[in-house]
Design a protein around this motif. Structure first.
Motif, short mmCIF file in Angstrom:
data_model
loop_
_atom_site.label_atom_id
_atom_site.label_comp_id
_atom_site.label_asym_id
_atom_site.label_seq_id
_atom_site.Cartn_x
_atom_site.Cartn_y
_atom_site.Cartn_z
N TYR A 189 23.49 58.11 -4.80
CA TYR A 189 23.71 57.08 -4.02
C TYR A 189 22.81 56.62 -2.96
CZ TYR A 189 28.86 57.77 -5.34
OH TYR A 189 29.62 58.32 -5.40
N ASP A 190 21.68 55.79 -3.40
CA ASP A 190 19.82 55.85 -2.69
C ASP A 190 19.92 54.11 -2.74
OD1 ASP A 190 19.51 55.62 -5.52
OD2 ASP A 190 17.97 56.77 -5.24
N TYR A 245 26.14 52.38 0.97
CA TYR A 245 25.71 53.14 -0.81
C TYR A 245 26.33 52.68 -2.17
CZ TYR A 245 22.22 54.86 2.68
OH TYR A 245 20.99 54.81 3.84
N LEU A 275 20.60 50.79 -1.24
CA LEU A 275 21.82 50.65 0.13
C LEU A 275 22.02 48.83 -0.47
CD1 LEU A 275 22.28 50.97 2.91
CD2 LEU A 275 19.98 49.83 3.31
N LYS A 312 25.55 52.29 7.21
CA LYS A 312 24.88 52.01 6.08
C LYS A 312 26.07 52.44 4.63
CE LYS A 312 20.75 52.77 7.74
NZ LYS A 312 19.58 52.67 7.77
#
Length: 107
Positions: free
Chosen positions: A30-31, A13, A33, A11
């Motif tokens: 770091y949220d 970010y 996506l 993932k």
């Protein structure tokens, strides 16, 4: 590209929410996506060193993913319990087939 090597689910970010701590310093989370991709995670080097009387670790990682043009340095990659900070994004041969992400593990 040997797609059989792309066995890690990753993932990616980008910086999202920004807050300020008690001294007014900005803290970025770091949220945001950007993408969920398959990739190959290859450890390149690791070392331990003593800094300010504390043992520190430095791990350098190369992550190979299919070509994307929306990945930038400063983003982070999460694979399971590991988080990697992207230092550079390289299109090795300029063929736009794969991207090499040179990273350091966030410890």
């Amino acid at each position: 590209m040997d797609i059989g090597k792309l066995r890690h689910r990753l993932k990616i970010y980008d910086k999202g929410t920004v807050t300020r701590n008690g001294t007014g310093e900005e803290i970025a989370a770091y949220d945001a996506l950007v993408a969920t991709v398959w990739g190959a995670v290859e450890p390149l080097s690791g070392r331990e060193f003593l800094e300010a009387t504390q043992l520190q670790a430095d791990v350098t990682i190369r992550i190979i993913i299919r070509y994307r043009n929306d990945i930038r340095p400063e983003m982070r990659v999460v694979e399971g319990a590991h988080t990697y900070h992207i230092e550079s994004v390289l299109d090795q041969r300029g063929e736009r087939k794969e991207v090499h992400l040179m990273c350091h593990e966030v410890l």
